[in-house]
Design a protein around this motif. Structure first.
Motif, short mmCIF file in Angstrom:
data_model
loop_
_atom_site.label_atom_id
_atom_site.label_comp_id
_atom_site.label_asym_id
_atom_site.label_seq_id
_atom_site.Cartn_x
_atom_site.Cartn_y
_atom_site.Cartn_z
N LEU A 1 0.81 -1.21 0.00
CA LEU A 1 0.00 0.00 0.00
C LEU A 1 0.84 1.26 0.00
CD1 LEU A 1 -2.85 -0.92 2.50
CD2 LEU A 1 -2.85 -1.05 0.02
N TYR A 2 1.83 1.31 0.86
CA TYR A 2 2.64 2.51 0.94
C TYR A 2 4.12 2.16 0.78
CZ TYR A 2 -1.41 4.87 2.81
OH TYR A 2 -2.66 5.40 2.98
N THR B 1 0.11 11.06 2.08
CA THR B 1 -0.55 9.76 1.91
C THR B 1 -2.07 9.96 1.93
OG1 THR B 1 -0.40 9.38 4.31
CG2 THR B 1 1.35 8.48 2.93
N THR C 1 -5.85 7.93 1.54
CA THR C 1 -6.68 6.72 1.45
C THR C 1 -8.04 7.11 0.88
OG1 THR C 1 -5.61 5.60 3.31
CG2 THR C 1 -7.83 4.89 2.73
N TRP D 1 -1.00 6.81 -2.49
CA TRP D 1 -2.43 6.55 -2.32
C TRP D 1 -2.73 5.06 -2.19
CZ3 TRP D 1 -4.64 3.42 -6.00
CH2 TRP D 1 -3.95 3.29 -7.22
N ASP D 2 -3.86 4.79 -1.60
CA ASP D 2 -4.42 3.44 -1.59
C ASP D 2 -5.94 3.56 -1.56
OD1 ASP D 2 -5.40 2.35 1.41
OD2 ASP D 2 -4.12 4.11 1.42
N LEU E 1 -9.37 1.78 0.00
CA LEU E 1 -9.90 0.87 1.02
C LEU E 1 -11.39 0.65 0.76
CD1 LEU E 1 -9.82 -0.70 3.71
CD2 LEU E 1 -10.16 1.49 4.90
N ASN F 1 -2.76 -1.28 -5.07
CA ASN F 1 -3.03 -0.47 -3.88
C ASN F 1 -4.47 -0.55 -3.38
OD1 ASN F 1 -0.42 0.25 -4.32
ND2 ASN F 1 -0.79 2.42 -4.56
N ALA G 1 -8.20 2.94 7.91
CA ALA G 1 -7.47 3.76 6.94
C ALA G 1 -6.16 4.25 7.51
CB ALA G 1 -8.34 4.93 6.51
N GLY H 1 -4.02 6.56 5.62
CA GLY H 1 -3.56 7.80 5.01
C GLY H 1 -3.65 8.99 5.94
N ILE I 1 -8.10 11.16 4.34
CA ILE I 1 -9.07 10.13 3.95
C ILE I 1 -10.10 10.80 3.05
CG2 ILE I 1 -10.77 8.45 4.73
CD1 ILE I 1 -9.31 8.37 7.42
#
Length: 363
Positions: free
Chosen positions: A4-5, A22, A24, A56-57, A59, A82, A105, A107, A110
């Motif tokens: 993810l990161y 970062t 999410t 970024w990711d 969720l 991701n 989360a 990040g 969010i």
């Protein structure tokens, strides 16, 4: 599934240290098998264009779906970059899905979107940039402010939403246009202090209410709410909120913002109505008084007979006026009591949230 990161990248090309924030992207999903694959493909493609700007990711919170949403989400997490999936064993409604997503989360920021992408992927960049540039704790994508727009929204839905958001704006005193919309960016550090409790669709107004108590900075940016995809897949989806439930949740949220306002408004209206009838009574007593030939010469004897004559002429004015006046006093009393309790709640919530924040820092 890819990591993810990755470690924060630092660039000295321009002489300045550059650290990518970062982010999410949180997507609650309940019975969304019909659209989840298309939506995630579109979203991932767009987020890929922002690799140089954000880490970024995505969720997905599968909120106890009864269709194939959970299985499809897991498969997509293996094939697309991701993506991670959190499964609620049972349906916990939007409030429960968001609260669990907020906990999971990772990040710094969010961004919450509807999985049908009724607010398009381009809102991610717009929301996060506004949060960073304006040092905002919450950024809301609003289709109802100047510059915002809506597309293909059924008339009754659009009218309901506009009316409810207008009521919330009036009752809360907060100068924003969209209290119920879900497309938002949150600063996670601030979001963790809010101690959210709602499990229903009222969680979005609850966040605004508690953010205001915590003196959070709330910013709006123009948004585009587009129901084209939602209408296209509508027959195969079961996650839509009923109109009745939406109205009920909206009215309850409006009441929670300023409960004393509702009581005092009703009390003042009843007081005005009762005063009109009371003035009518005294005016007619004043007109009748000189004509009274009382058995005695005392003022109270003549005045009592004048009142009795006015009562015989309009008995309903006495009954309705008296009842309305007493009811008005009761509502005004409830308003002052609820105002006091609201202030106590705000103070206690602010104090407890700050204590919680300091305890987390100590750990």
């Amino acid at each position: 599934m890819e990591t993810l990161y990755k470690p924060l990248e630092k660039s000295h090309g321009s002489g300045k240290l550059k650290i990518r924030p970062t982010v999410t992207v949180l997507l609650p999903a309940y019975n969304e098998a019909a659209i989840i694959a298309d939506s995630l493909t579109i979203l991932c493609d767009h987020m890929g264009t922002l690799n140089d700007k954000y880490q970024w990711d995505i969720l997905i919170v599968n909120d106890g779906s009864k269709d194939e949403t959970g299985r499809l989400a897991d498969e997509l997490a293996q094939s697309l970059p991701n993506i991670s999936v959190h499964h609620n064993k049972v349906n916990q409604n939007l409030g429960g899905a968001l609260r669990n997503g907020f906990k999971v989360a990772k990040g710094e920021y969010i961004v919450v979107l509807d999985i049908d992408l009724s607010f398009g992927p381009d809102h991610v960049e717009k929301l996060v940039d506004a949060a960073i540039d304006q040092d905002a704790d919450i950024v809301i994508a609003s289709p109802y402010m100047k510059g915002g727009k809506t597309t293909n929204i059924p008339f009754h839905r659009l009218l309901m939403s506009k009316v409810l958001n207008k009521i919330m704006r009036l009752t809360s005193g907060i100068n924003i246009h969209s209290f119920t919309g879900m497309a938002r960016a949150y600063k996670k550090e601030f979001l963790d202090t809010l101690n959210l409790k709602t499990s229903t669709y009222s969680i979005n107004p609850e966040i605004i209410q508690k953010a205001r108590i915590m003196r959070g900075r709330i910013v709006e940016v123009p948004g585009h709410l587009d129901w084209t995809l939602q209408l296209e897949y509508g027959e195969n989806r079961t996650s839509s909120v009923s109109v009745f439930k939406g109205i009920l949740n909206g009215l309850m949220s409006s009441f929670i913002f300023r409960p004393y306002g509702f009581f005092m408004m009703v009390g003042l209206l009843l007081l005005v109505a009762s005063l009109y009838m009371i003035i009518w009574i005294f005016y007619h007593v004043y007109l009748i008084y000189p004509e009274i030939q009382a058995s005695g010469d005392f003022f109270d004897d003549r005045f009592s007979e004048a009142v009795a004559a006015a009562y015989n002429k309009r008995p309903h004015a006495f009954l309705i006026g008296g009842f309305t006046f007493v009811t008005a006093i009761l509502f005004l009393g409830l308003g002052f009591i609820s105002l006091q309790k609201k202030r106590y709640f705000d103070e206690l919530f602010h104090l407890n949230s700050n204590i919680l924040k300091e305890c987390r820092k100590a750990k």
